[in-house]
Scaffold this motif. Sequence first.
Motif, mmCIF file in Angstrom:
data_model
loop_
_atom_site.group_PDB
_atom_site.id
_atom_site.type_symbol
_atom_site.label_atom_id
_atom_site.label_comp_id
_atom_site.label_asym_id
_atom_site.label_seq_id
_atom_site.Cartn_x
_atom_site.Cartn_y
_atom_site.Cartn_z
ATOM 1 N N VAL A 34 0.860 -1.185 0.000
ATOM 2 C CA VAL A 34 0.000 0.000 0.000
ATOM 3 C C VAL A 34 0.897 1.236 0.000
ATOM 4 O O VAL A 34 1.315 1.701 1.072
ATOM 5 C CB VAL A 34 -0.922 0.031 1.243
ATOM 6 C CG1 VAL A 34 -2.025 1.058 1.054
ATOM 7 C CG2 VAL A 34 -1.509 -1.336 1.547
ATOM 8 N N PRO A 35 1.213 1.767 -1.174
ATOM 9 C CA PRO A 35 2.113 2.924 -1.225
ATOM 10 C C PRO A 35 1.569 4.077 -0.380
ATOM 11 O O PRO A 35 0.378 4.395 -0.458
ATOM 12 C CB PRO A 35 2.138 3.298 -2.712
ATOM 13 C CG PRO A 35 1.683 2.067 -3.425
ATOM 14 C CD PRO A 35 0.751 1.350 -2.498
ATOM 15 N N GLY A 36 2.409 4.654 0.454
ATOM 16 C CA GLY A 36 2.002 5.799 1.271
ATOM 17 C C GLY A 36 1.173 5.429 2.483
ATOM 18 O O GLY A 36 0.553 6.303 3.104
ATOM 19 N N TRP A 37 1.121 4.143 2.836
ATOM 20 C CA TRP A 37 0.336 3.725 4.004
ATOM 21 C C TRP A 37 0.791 4.509 5.238
ATOM 22 O O TRP A 37 1.983 4.540 5.555
ATOM 23 C CB TRP A 37 0.502 2.223 4.241
ATOM 24 C CG TRP A 37 -0.255 1.693 5.433
ATOM 25 C CD1 TRP A 37 0.267 1.168 6.564
ATOM 26 C CD2 TRP A 37 -1.677 1.645 5.577
ATOM 27 N NE1 TRP A 37 -0.738 0.785 7.420
ATOM 28 C CE2 TRP A 37 -1.947 1.072 6.843
ATOM 29 C CE3 TRP A 37 -2.753 2.031 4.774
ATOM 30 C CZ2 TRP A 37 -3.245 0.880 7.316
ATOM 31 C CZ3 TRP A 37 -4.046 1.837 5.250
ATOM 32 C CH2 TRP A 37 -4.279 1.265 6.503
ATOM 33 N N PRO A 38 -0.146 5.164 5.955
ATOM 34 C CA PRO A 38 0.267 6.025 7.068
ATOM 35 C C PRO A 38 0.671 5.262 8.331
ATOM 36 O O PRO A 38 1.093 5.871 9.307
ATOM 37 C CB PRO A 38 -0.990 6.869 7.325
ATOM 38 C CG PRO A 38 -2.126 6.046 6.806
ATOM 39 C CD PRO A 38 -1.590 5.222 5.690
ATOM 40 N N GLY A 39 0.528 3.930 8.324
ATOM 41 C CA GLY A 39 0.825 3.138 9.532
ATOM 42 C C GLY A 39 -0.464 2.853 10.272
ATOM 43 O O GLY A 39 -1.474 3.532 10.077
ATOM 44 N N HIS A 40 -0.450 1.830 11.127
ATOM 45 C CA HIS A 40 -1.657 1.482 11.874
ATOM 46 C C HIS A 40 -1.274 0.972 13.252
ATOM 47 O O HIS A 40 -0.100 0.715 13.532
ATOM 48 C CB HIS A 40 -2.463 0.414 11.124
ATOM 49 C CG HIS A 40 -1.747 -0.896 10.971
ATOM 50 N ND1 HIS A 40 -0.844 -1.137 9.957
ATOM 51 C CD2 HIS A 40 -1.770 -2.031 11.717
ATOM 52 C CE1 HIS A 40 -0.365 -2.366 10.068
ATOM 53 N NE2 HIS A 40 -0.903 -2.926 11.138
ATOM 54 N N LEU A 41 -2.287 0.838 14.093
ATOM 55 C CA LEU A 41 -2.114 0.228 15.415
ATOM 56 C C LEU A 41 -2.728 -1.163 15.373
ATOM 57 O O LEU A 41 -3.696 -1.396 14.633
ATOM 58 C CB LEU A 41 -2.835 1.070 16.479
ATOM 59 C CG LEU A 41 -2.302 2.478 16.691
ATOM 60 C CD1 LEU A 41 -3.288 3.294 17.539
ATOM 61 C CD2 LEU A 41 -0.940 2.419 17.364
#
Length: 251
Positions: A34-41
């Motif tokens: 996922v290009p540019g994925w902002p990150g997750h918890l």
Amino acid sequence: MARATVLGRLTWRVATVAAVRDETPTARTIVLDVPGWPGHLAGQHVDVRLTAPDGYSTQRSYSVASAPRGDRLELTVESLPDGEVSPYLTRVLSVGDPLELRGPIGGWFVWRPEAPEPVQLVAGGSGAVPLMAMIRARTAGTAAPFRLLYSVRDPEAVLYRDELRGASEDGSGLDVTYAYTRRAPEGWPRPPGRVDAGLLAETAWAPELAPACYVCGPTGFVETVADLLVAAGHDPARIRTERFGPGGGRP
Ligand SMILES: Cc1cc2nc3c(=O)[nH]c(=O)nc-3n(C[C@H](O)[C@H](O)[C@H](O)COP(=O)(O)OP(=O)(O)OC[C@H]3O[C@@H](n4cnc5c(N)ncnc54)[C@H](O)[C@@H]3O)c2cc1C
């Protein structure tokens, strides 16, 4: 919350299927770039949108199964026999295909590695997916001991079996109990049955230890287990739940 962050989560992105992995005869893990994925918890989910050539479009939510790690995400989807979306994701979607998604979504059903209290996970069927993200998010420095009570139809339906065995044997503080609802392995100490007060009392952290409880699965399962935890004396404020949908297909 910053406006840009919210907008980022609401933006549809085009991911690419990097790999697929069969977990059971009916469940598949889809690895996505996922290009540019902002990150997750650990515990958060994404919305997935499918659009047909005639423009008809439909979307469903899927928990992230992987620990936060760069631009790569893993989802694990259980195929429902009459489902509109899950059979496509588990049987048709292939490596190299695009997939539209947005997220990460959810701020309550999340676990942060710095939280020190014991963690009680209770999964029903595919409800194991976000709980696996929590197990995977534990790092060498994680202080919190984990227990997972995993209610599942039969031994063949267990997701992540080998990884769970490895994680529970590596001394990292994970304890796994299976509760088979329809068929147990030969010689299993308990007859098949649903999670009940006795099993919780026997296998879950005691309420006095004030564990953080995460319960996930079909709606009926989640409501039953949450009620049992409260009746056993757990603080309702420490019980976080995620409902995957109707009671049909209960583990
Ligand atoms: C926050 C969230 C996270 C989720 N994470 C996951 C996940 O990680 N993995 C996963 O496999 N699913 C997950 N789900 C469920 C998923 O969103 C879909 O509901 C599921 O894949 C069924 O979609 P479908 O289009 O195949 O079935 P549909 O066409 O929507 O429904 C087909 C039939 O199945 C019934 N049904 C719908 N959903 C369920 C369900 N969850 N359990 C049992 N019966 C159902 C319907 O009532 C209907 O009779 C999640 C749901 C939520 C809300």
